[in-house]
Structures are given as C-alpha cells and as structure tokens.
Design a protein around this motif. Structure first.
Motif, mmCIF file in Angstrom:
data_model
loop_
_atom_site.group_PDB
_atom_site.id
_atom_site.type_symbol
_atom_site.label_atom_id
_atom_site.label_comp_id
_atom_site.label_asym_id
_atom_site.label_seq_id
_atom_site.Cartn_x
_atom_site.Cartn_y
_atom_site.Cartn_z
ATOM 1 N N TYR A 21 -105.179 -44.761 -22.057
ATOM 2 C CA TYR A 21 -105.410 -43.329 -22.189
ATOM 3 C C TYR A 21 -104.174 -42.522 -21.827
ATOM 4 O O TYR A 21 -103.416 -42.890 -20.920
ATOM 5 C CB TYR A 21 -106.547 -42.883 -21.268
ATOM 6 C CG TYR A 21 -107.877 -43.499 -21.623
ATOM 7 C CD1 TYR A 21 -108.280 -44.691 -21.024
ATOM 8 C CD2 TYR A 21 -108.712 -42.905 -22.556
ATOM 9 C CE1 TYR A 21 -109.483 -45.272 -21.358
ATOM 10 C CE2 TYR A 21 -109.926 -43.475 -22.886
ATOM 11 C CZ TYR A 21 -110.301 -44.655 -22.290
ATOM 12 O OH TYR A 21 -111.496 -45.228 -22.622
ATOM 13 N N ALA A 22 -104.015 -41.419 -22.537
ATOM 14 C CA ALA A 22 -103.128 -40.378 -22.045
ATOM 15 C C ALA A 22 -103.859 -39.667 -20.911
ATOM 16 O O ALA A 22 -105.092 -39.645 -20.870
ATOM 17 C CB ALA A 22 -102.804 -39.391 -23.165
ATOM 18 N N CYS A 43 -99.303 -33.132 -19.546
ATOM 19 C CA CYS A 43 -99.916 -34.337 -20.094
ATOM 20 C C CYS A 43 -98.857 -35.415 -20.242
ATOM 21 O O CYS A 43 -97.666 -35.105 -20.465
ATOM 22 C CB CYS A 43 -100.566 -34.046 -21.443
ATOM 23 S SG CYS A 43 -101.579 -35.406 -22.078
ATOM 24 N N SER A 95 -98.218 -39.364 -22.075
ATOM 25 C CA SER A 95 -98.732 -40.326 -23.047
ATOM 26 C C SER A 95 -99.090 -41.652 -22.372
ATOM 27 O O SER A 95 -98.788 -41.880 -21.203
ATOM 28 C CB SER A 95 -97.687 -40.560 -24.143
ATOM 29 O OG SER A 95 -96.516 -41.150 -23.593
ATOM 30 N N ARG A 96 -99.699 -42.525 -23.129
ATOM 31 C CA ARG A 96 -100.170 -43.796 -22.584
ATOM 32 C C ARG A 96 -99.048 -44.605 -21.955
ATOM 33 O O ARG A 96 -99.215 -45.191 -20.883
ATOM 34 C CB ARG A 96 -100.821 -44.626 -23.683
ATOM 35 C CG ARG A 96 -102.033 -43.991 -24.308
ATOM 36 C CD ARG A 96 -102.606 -44.893 -25.386
ATOM 37 N NE ARG A 96 -103.712 -44.268 -26.104
ATOM 38 C CZ ARG A 96 -104.455 -44.901 -26.997
ATOM 39 N NH1 ARG A 96 -104.232 -46.166 -27.272
ATOM 40 N NH2 ARG A 96 -105.425 -44.251 -27.607
ATOM 41 N N ARG A 150 -93.753 -39.912 -23.364
ATOM 42 C CA ARG A 150 -93.804 -38.507 -23.779
ATOM 43 C C ARG A 150 -94.599 -37.688 -22.766
ATOM 44 O O ARG A 150 -95.638 -38.126 -22.274
ATOM 45 C CB ARG A 150 -94.443 -38.383 -25.158
ATOM 46 C CG ARG A 150 -93.610 -39.007 -26.278
ATOM 47 C CD ARG A 150 -94.246 -38.761 -27.635
ATOM 48 N NE ARG A 150 -95.576 -39.308 -27.736
ATOM 49 C CZ ARG A 150 -95.841 -40.574 -28.023
ATOM 50 N NH1 ARG A 150 -94.861 -41.426 -28.239
ATOM 51 N NH2 ARG A 150 -97.089 -40.996 -28.107
ATOM 52 N N LYS A 163 -107.559 -38.720 -21.879
ATOM 53 C CA LYS A 163 -107.601 -38.316 -23.275
ATOM 54 C C LYS A 163 -107.117 -39.474 -24.145
ATOM 55 O O LYS A 163 -106.338 -40.306 -23.689
ATOM 56 C CB LYS A 163 -106.698 -37.101 -23.501
ATOM 57 C CG LYS A 163 -107.017 -35.901 -22.608
ATOM 58 C CD LYS A 163 -106.035 -34.766 -22.813
ATOM 59 C CE LYS A 163 -106.155 -34.158 -24.180
ATOM 60 N NZ LYS A 163 -105.302 -32.977 -24.378
ATOM 61 N N TYR A 164 -107.519 -39.488 -25.410
ATOM 62 C CA TYR A 164 -107.031 -40.528 -26.298
ATOM 63 C C TYR A 164 -105.557 -40.315 -26.638
ATOM 64 O O TYR A 164 -104.823 -41.276 -26.883
ATOM 65 C CB TYR A 164 -107.890 -40.602 -27.551
ATOM 66 C CG TYR A 164 -109.280 -41.146 -27.274
ATOM 67 C CD1 TYR A 164 -110.419 -40.407 -27.555
ATOM 68 C CD2 TYR A 164 -109.442 -42.410 -26.705
ATOM 69 C CE1 TYR A 164 -111.684 -40.913 -27.284
ATOM 70 C CE2 TYR A 164 -110.707 -42.914 -26.425
ATOM 71 C CZ TYR A 164 -111.816 -42.162 -26.724
ATOM 72 O OH TYR A 164 -113.060 -42.668 -26.445
ATOM 73 N N SER A 165 -105.143 -39.065 -26.641
ATOM 74 C CA SER A 165 -103.730 -38.746 -26.777
ATOM 75 C C SER A 165 -103.523 -37.339 -26.238
ATOM 76 O O SER A 165 -104.480 -36.568 -26.115
ATOM 77 C CB SER A 165 -103.273 -38.801 -28.235
ATOM 78 O OG SER A 165 -103.803 -37.706 -28.969
ATOM 79 N N CYS A 166 -102.286 -37.001 -25.923
ATOM 80 C CA CYS A 166 -102.026 -35.649 -25.437
ATOM 81 C C CYS A 166 -102.324 -34.605 -26.514
ATOM 82 O O CYS A 166 -102.658 -33.469 -26.198
ATOM 83 C CB CYS A 166 -100.583 -35.519 -24.960
ATOM 84 S SG CYS A 166 -100.273 -36.348 -23.383
#
Length: 120
Positions: free
Chosen positions: A32-33, A50, A52-53, A57, A99-102
């Motif tokens: 997850y992010a 945020c 990233s995984r 990023r 989150k699944y991505s930022c």
C-alpha cells in the motif's frame, strides 16, 4: 481492517519538531501507499503527504513543502512523518491511511489519529 496505529503526537512550541510514526499490523505494508492526513479543530480533514509503496515517490501539500518529510521502512512496517519548523496552524489530529496508490482518491483504511498541538 488493516490496523494502522499512529504515535508521536504531543505538545510542541512553535519552531519545534516532532516525528510521527504509523505502524502497520495485520497486513504487508509494502502492498500500500500510505498517506498522512490532518484535521484541525473546526476544519475538514485534508491531505498532508503521501508516499508510494516503494517509497520512491512522495508528495506534499503546498503549505508543508520544505518543512515535512515522509519516509517509510517497510521492514519495520512503519511510515514516518518528520515535521520541522512547526507553526500553530499545524495543530491538528494527524491520521495515516492506507491507499492503493497516492493518486487514488479512496482510502482503504484509517488509523485512529494522534494529536499534535503547536503552542507556546
């Protein structure tokens, strides 16, 4: 539920620093992010930062750039938010969220929050 637990909040004087931690249990953090959000008294919750995984990023709200730094240690299942040069307007409950991505608008799960108070 993914079980995210924040810690590290407290009372700090203007210009001071705090480091918040968000520990993940019951799931693999690097799936997850992780975002940090905050909610000031009487205001809506807003996004702060945020990561990233992989941690490659990151992004920040404009008001936080240059003062806050987000990082993660997937082996320790922990995401950090280093907050420097704190201002009274940074006073808020800080939440971490998976989150699944930022870029995703939705949140998979929230922590319960940790209170940061910036005051002299």
């Amino acid at each position: 539920q993914l079980q995210l637990v924040e810690s590290g909040g407290g009372l700090v004087q203007p210009g001071g620093s705090l480091r918040l931690s968000c520990v993940a249990s019951a799931f693999t953090l690097n799936n997850y992010a992780i975002g940090w959000f905050r909610q000031a008294p009487g205001k809506e919750r807003e996004g702060a930062s945020c990561i990233s995984r992989s941690g490659s990023r990151t992004n920040y709200a404009d008001s936080l750039k240059g003062r806050f730094t987000i990082s993660r240690d997937n082996a320790k299942k922990t995401v950090y938010l280093q907050m420097n040069s704190l201002k009274p307007e940074d006073t808020a409950v800080y939440y971490c969220a998976a989150k699944y991505s930022c870029a995703a608008s939705g949140v998979v799960d929230w922590g319960k929050g940790t209170l940061v108070t910036v005051s002299s």
